[in-house]
Scaffold this active site. Structure first.
Site, PDB file in Angstrom:
ATOM      1  N   GLY A  11       0.770  -1.231  -0.121  1.00 40.37           N
ATOM      2  CA  GLY A  11       0.085   0.097   0.041  1.00 40.37           C
ATOM      3  C   GLY A  11       0.830   1.253  -0.064  1.00 40.37           C
ATOM      4  O   GLY A  11       1.971   1.179   0.627  1.00 40.37           O
ATOM      5  N   ARG A  72       0.750  -5.196  -5.782  1.00 36.97           N
ATOM      6  CA  ARG A  72       0.693  -6.624  -5.116  1.00 36.97           C
ATOM      7  C   ARG A  72       1.204  -7.504  -6.004  1.00 36.97           C
ATOM      8  O   ARG A  72       1.024  -7.452  -7.321  1.00 36.97           O
ATOM      9  CB  ARG A  72      -0.890  -6.649  -4.520  1.00 36.97           C
ATOM     10  CG  ARG A  72      -1.322  -5.871  -3.837  1.00 36.97           C
ATOM     11  CD  ARG A  72      -0.921  -5.615  -2.381  1.00 36.97           C
ATOM     12  NE  ARG A  72      -1.874  -4.634  -1.807  1.00 36.97           N
ATOM     13  CZ  ARG A  72      -1.421  -4.363  -0.629  1.00 36.97           C
ATOM     14  NH1 ARG A  72      -0.309  -4.693  -0.107  1.00 36.97           N
ATOM     15  NH2 ARG A  72      -2.151  -3.337  -0.010  1.00 36.97           N
ATOM     16  N   ASP A 103       4.891  -4.960   6.121  1.00 37.35           N
ATOM     17  CA  ASP A 103       5.657  -6.151   6.441  1.00 37.35           C
ATOM     18  C   ASP A 103       5.751  -7.322   5.125  1.00 37.35           C
ATOM     19  O   ASP A 103       6.368  -8.217   5.051  1.00 37.35           O
ATOM     20  CB  ASP A 103       4.879  -6.873   7.535  1.00 37.35           C
ATOM     21  CG  ASP A 103       3.357  -6.805   7.395  1.00 37.35           C
ATOM     22  OD1 ASP A 103       2.863  -6.238   6.150  1.00 37.35           O
ATOM     23  OD2 ASP A 103       2.376  -7.556   8.236  1.00 37.35           O
ATOM     24  N   THR A 125       4.280   2.741   5.879  1.00 40.69           N
ATOM     25  CA  THR A 125       2.940   2.210   5.762  1.00 40.69           C
ATOM     26  C   THR A 125       2.162   3.142   6.803  1.00 40.69           C
ATOM     27  O   THR A 125       2.527   3.501   7.789  1.00 40.69           O
ATOM     28  CB  THR A 125       2.854   0.843   6.341  1.00 40.69           C
ATOM     29  OG1 THR A 125       1.260   0.442   6.677  1.00 40.69           O
ATOM     30  CG2 THR A 125       3.513   0.669   7.410  1.00 40.69           C
ATOM     31  N   ASP A 127      -0.026   2.496   8.407  1.00 38.22           N
ATOM     32  CA  ASP A 127      -0.752   1.455   9.815  1.00 38.22           C
ATOM     33  C   ASP A 127       0.101   1.764  11.141  1.00 38.22           C
ATOM     34  O   ASP A 127      -0.158   1.378  12.157  1.00 38.22           O
ATOM     35  CB  ASP A 127      -1.007   0.119   9.280  1.00 38.22           C
ATOM     36  CG  ASP A 127      -1.780   0.011   8.207  1.00 38.22           C
ATOM     37  OD1 ASP A 127      -2.823   0.692   8.079  1.00 38.22           O
ATOM     38  OD2 ASP A 127      -1.555  -0.910   7.151  1.00 38.22           O
ATOM     39  N   ASP A 129       2.396  -0.277  12.061  1.00 42.87           N
ATOM     40  CA  ASP A 129       2.258  -1.794  12.535  1.00 42.87           C
ATOM     41  C   ASP A 129       3.810  -2.450  12.366  1.00 42.87           C
ATOM     42  O   ASP A 129       3.687  -3.501  12.591  1.00 42.87           O
ATOM     43  CB  ASP A 129       1.205  -2.415  11.775  1.00 42.87           C
ATOM     44  CG  ASP A 129       1.223  -2.585  10.421  1.00 42.87           C
ATOM     45  OD1 ASP A 129       2.197  -1.939   9.726  1.00 42.87           O
ATOM     46  OD2 ASP A 129       0.545  -3.528   9.914  1.00 42.87           O
ATOM     47  N   ARG A 171      -5.423  -1.757   9.223  1.00 42.32           N
ATOM     48  CA  ARG A 171      -5.452  -3.153   9.324  1.00 42.32           C
ATOM     49  C   ARG A 171      -5.651  -3.850  10.630  1.00 42.32           C
ATOM     50  O   ARG A 171      -6.668  -3.455  11.389  1.00 42.32           O
ATOM     51  CB  ARG A 171      -4.180  -3.768   8.756  1.00 42.32           C
ATOM     52  CG  ARG A 171      -3.938  -3.629   7.303  1.00 42.32           C
ATOM     53  CD  ARG A 171      -2.973  -4.471   6.498  1.00 42.32           C
ATOM     54  NE  ARG A 171      -1.956  -4.715   7.441  1.00 42.32           N
ATOM     55  CZ  ARG A 171      -0.751  -5.334   6.921  1.00 42.32           C
ATOM     56  NH1 ARG A 171      -1.173  -6.400   6.153  1.00 42.32           N
ATOM     57  NH2 ARG A 171       0.424  -5.672   7.683  1.00 42.32           N
TER      58      ARG A 171
END
Length: 319
Positions: A11, A72, A103, A125, A127, A129, A171
């Site tokens: 992303g 992707r 990740d 990202t 996120d 994360d 996410r």
């Protein structure tokens, strides 16, 4: 080392362009040639690779998204796909690769390193994360986008005396929900790292309504579940007029904040330094405002942890 590559994968996140710019210009400063891999690992397999010059990354530091595009790529998860990618890198004489992404992107960098091709990962990202860094590139920009949206929604919530449920991205991580909810004074914040009881949420709303509270804001991380479903239950249980807003991909775009631009510049430059120092299979990060690096294996093996002090503070301030 004479020639390196750089790609973005997964992303997109605001600040990726600043990171690309840093990689390219830091490398050229050290007399390295730099090649951009377009469309992520899919472009690596197909050989969509071009040499980048100083001017190639001019006037991009303020732009969201990624000039190298992203995609992707299921094929790259296979051994055959990974070998195709390495063949293309060898064809262009590229000796090492900087991978900017989350990740999934780091998994690809790990596989390349295991096959003997040096890679350094840069965490990009929204996120936030990725273990091993306090912040990822894009998180701050996405956070400010959410805050701006909630500020506007609060105006309408106040005018119409409604309860608003706002679903944000992230996410399986609750950082965006927690930070935006705390910054915007949300009455309730639902995150995947913590269990919630709908009865408690309903009771809190009813107590607020009883004391004359005219509106409420509830922030829901997408990892918890559907904001629409949660909003429906709240309206059924409380009879309070409830609306739901799913912010969606608006959170991914936009001009990166100063924080993300500086973070991306520091991390991108550090990645090149690590390659020049002979490191491989590492990720760069920032901890307590100091640049650090860890094994990608280590980062991928750890679970993302949420700032529990912030979560507790959000509960104490939303009484």
């Amino acid at each position: 080392m004479k020639r390196i590559g750089v790609l973005t994968s997964g992303g997109d996140s605001p600040g990726m362009n600043a990171a690309i710019r840093a990689v390219v210009r830091k490398a050229i400063y050290h007399n390295l040639e730099v090649y951009g891999v377009y469309n992520g690992y899919a472009g690596l397999i197909s050989g969509n690779i071009e040499k980048l010059e100083i001017g190639s990354v001019g006037d991009i530091i303020h732009r969201g998204g990624t000039m190298l595009y992203t995609a992707r790529c299921e094929e790259f998860k296979t051994l055959e796909g990974q070998k195709k990618g390495i063949e293309q890198l060898n064809k262009f004489g590229i000796e090492a690769l900087v991978v900017i992404g989350g990740d999934g992107s780091f998994q690809g960098a790990k596989k390349l390193t295991e096959h003997g091709f040096p890679c350094i990962g840069v965490p990009g990202t929204i996120d936030n994360d990725i273990p091993g860094t306090d912040f990822t590139i894009g998180f701050d920009t996405a956070l400010n986008t959410i805050i701006e949206a909630i500020d506007k929604i609060r105006d309408t919530a106040t005018s119409h005396e409604r309860t608003y449920v706002i679903e944000v991205m992230g996410r399986d991580a609750g950082d965006l929900a927690l930070w935006s909810g705390l910054a915007d004074g949300a009455e309730t914040i639902l995150i995947p790292e913590e269990n919630y009881d709908m009865k408690d949420i309903v009771a809190r709303l009813e107590r607020g309504h009883a004391r004359g509270k005219k509106h409420s804001i509830i922030v829901v991380a997408e990892g918890v579940g559907s904001g629409i479903d949660i909003g429906r239950v709240i309206q059924e249980e409380t009879s309070l007029e409830t609306r739901v807003t799913v912010l969606g991909h608006i959170q991914r775009g936009g001009t990166p904040t100063a924080f993300d631009r500086v973070l991306a510049s520091r991390l991108g430059a550090k990645a090149v330094e690590l390659l020049l120092d002979g490191y491989a299979g590492k990720m760069v990060g920032i901890e307590k405002n100091e640049l650090v690096f860890h094994d990608i294996d280590e980062a991928l093996a750890k679970e993302h942890t949420l700032d529990q002090d912030l979560y507790q503070l959000s509960k104490e301030l939303s009484i």
